[in-house]
Design an enzyme around this catalytic site. Structure first.
Site, short mmCIF file in Angstrom:
data_model
loop_
_atom_site.label_atom_id
_atom_site.label_comp_id
_atom_site.label_asym_id
_atom_site.label_seq_id
_atom_site.Cartn_x
_atom_site.Cartn_y
_atom_site.Cartn_z
N ASP A 288 3.35 27.72 -8.77
CA ASP A 288 3.19 26.93 -7.55
C ASP A 288 2.63 27.84 -6.46
O ASP A 288 3.09 28.97 -6.28
CB ASP A 288 4.53 26.34 -7.09
CG ASP A 288 4.38 25.40 -5.91
OD1 ASP A 288 4.19 24.21 -6.16
OD2 ASP A 288 4.44 25.88 -4.77
N ILE A 289 1.60 27.36 -5.73
CA ILE A 289 1.01 28.13 -4.64
C ILE A 289 1.95 28.08 -3.44
O ILE A 289 2.35 26.99 -2.99
CB ILE A 289 -0.37 27.57 -4.28
CG1 ILE A 289 -1.29 27.62 -5.51
CG2 ILE A 289 -0.99 28.35 -3.13
CD1 ILE A 289 -2.64 26.98 -5.28
N GLU A 331 -0.21 21.26 -6.11
CA GLU A 331 -0.49 22.70 -6.17
C GLU A 331 0.27 23.38 -7.30
O GLU A 331 0.38 24.61 -7.34
CB GLU A 331 -0.12 23.36 -4.83
CG GLU A 331 1.37 23.39 -4.51
CD GLU A 331 1.86 22.11 -3.83
OE1 GLU A 331 2.93 22.15 -3.22
OE2 GLU A 331 1.17 21.08 -3.92
#
Length: 419
Positions: A288-289, A331
């Site tokens: 996950d960003i 994301e």
């Protein structure tokens, strides 16, 4: 006595006169009869000659009729044989068209085309070319028969006059049309070999090329057959390329180019079962960003999309061919690592985290980044685990990494063991 003697003399003279007259008549009648006999014989000879001439003419006419009949039978047999050949070719073409509809990829279509040409026209050889998507190079996809004039394995479209003009190009020796640059040079002199280039086109787009050669020029029926095969193959290539495009669109995320969640759900089960049968590990990374929502709100959705696309490119460059990199949603990204244990997967995760942490993007002449990411790791432990369990463990590890400060990798199996 003198009177009797004179009378007898008169009678003898009259008798001699009568005999002379009778002899003259006999001679005349004999001559007439001889003339009639000769005339009759001559007339008979003429009639016989006319009869013989008539018989000779009739005999010659009979022989001519017999010869014409024999030639007509030969032509009829040849016509029947040609009609049978055309019927077989039409049947083969119909069967070929049906099989083309069932082909799964271009390789199958090209192999089927090569076998068809080799079966229907065994006297020629050649190869099938397919143009790359960039339209800058055509590569050999299939071969058939024995090439009498060798062509290059790879060719530029400008090297072939058929691809340039979009029309059939036939050359025999040094005569006729201009020779294509992808062919070997002519032998010179009276070279009987011929070459035929047939472009594969559909919707005014070049798709490939059929390159054929032989010792003797092809017949008109062979040219029509080759053109029919080229037309059907061109349509099949268009359909296969469209099918592949739709398949890719249904399995890949258009923004990042990675596989989508649907593909992950279909293939994670298969890879996990395969590894479990072979007693091999399988690891899953959930990525996950960090602070992506804030980045998106600050710099706009276009910049956010550019960042996601850049992360997708980084993941695509770092994974192996057997790995499955997917955009899970938003994301979040998921990477399946078949035949990878926890230690190796942890190293791979650190490499990915470091690569994303050093990545910047250029958008609208502005540089953004670097961005960081958090990664959760899960590795299969036994034969009873399911894909859903692995994803849950990796997702829980991901949330733990975020809770511990982000920009880190957390092994979900180790966290479960510690707990």
């Amino acid at each position: 006595m003198r009177e009797l003697t004179a009378l007898a003399q008169v009678m003898r003279e009259r008798e001699r006169a009568l005999l002379a007259s009778r002899h003259a008549r006999s001679e005349y009648r004999a001559s007439l009869l001889t003339a009639l006999v000769v005339l009759g014989i001559g007339l008979a000879m003429v009639l016989l000659a006319l009869l013989m001439y008539s018989l000779w003419r009739e005999n010659r006419r009979s022989r001519e009729l017999e010869r014409e009949t024999r030639q007509a039978l030969i032509d009829l047999e040849a016509s029947a044989s040609e009609r049978h050949l055309l019927t077989e070719r039409h049947r083969s073409l119909s069967h070929y068209a049906g099989l083309l509809q069932s082909c799964q990829n271009l390789h199958e279509a090209m192999d089927m085309t090569a076998h068809l040409i080799a079966d229907l026209i065994p006297s020629i050889g050649g190869r099938c070319y397919i143009l790359r998507a960039s339209q800058n190079l055509a590569e050999t996809a299939a071969r058939f028969g024995e090439e009498k004039i060798v062509s290059a394995d790879l060719l530029h479209p400008n090297d072939c006059w058929a691809l340039r003009r979009g029309q059939l190009q036939q050359v025999q020796g040094d005569r006729g049309a201009v020779r294509c640059n992808h062919l070997e040079p002519a032998r010179g002199g009276d070279d009987p070999r011929w070459n035929l280039c047939v472009p594969l086109m559909a919707q005014n787009t070049s798709l490939g090329l059929l390159c054929l050669s032989g010792e003797q020029p092809p017949q008109d029926a062979d040219l029509l057959l080759i053109q029919s095969i080229a037309e059907q193959l061109s349509q099949a290539i268009v359909n296969l390329q469209l099918r592949e495009t739709l398949r890719v669109q249904s399995l890949r995320d258009p923004l990042t180019g990675l596989f989508n969640r649907r593909y992950l759900e279909e293939n994670l089960q298969r890879e996990l079962l395969r590894c479990q049968r072979r007693k091999l590990p399988l690891s899953v990374l959930m990525l996950d960003i960090d602070h992506f929502k804030r980045f998106n709100d600050t710099h706009g959705h276009a910049a956010g999309d550019a960042l996601l696309a850049r992360v997708g490119q980084v993941l695509h460059d770092l994974v192996r061919n057997e790995d499955i990199a997917c955009r899970y949603g938003g994301e979040e990204f998921t990477i399946v690592l078949p035949e990878t244990d926890a230690t190796t997967a942890l190293k791979r995760a650190e490499q990915i985290r470091a690569a994303i942490g050093s990545t910047t993007i250029l958008h609208l002449r502005q540089t953004f980044g670097p961005a960081t990411c958090s990664i959760g790791l899960a590795t299969s432990q036994d034969d009873r685990e399911t894909p859903q369990q692995l994803l849950q463990i990796a997702d829980a590890a991901l949330y733990r990494a975020k809770g511990e400060g982000r920009d880190r990798v957390v092994d979900g199996n180790r966290a479960l063991t510690t707990a």
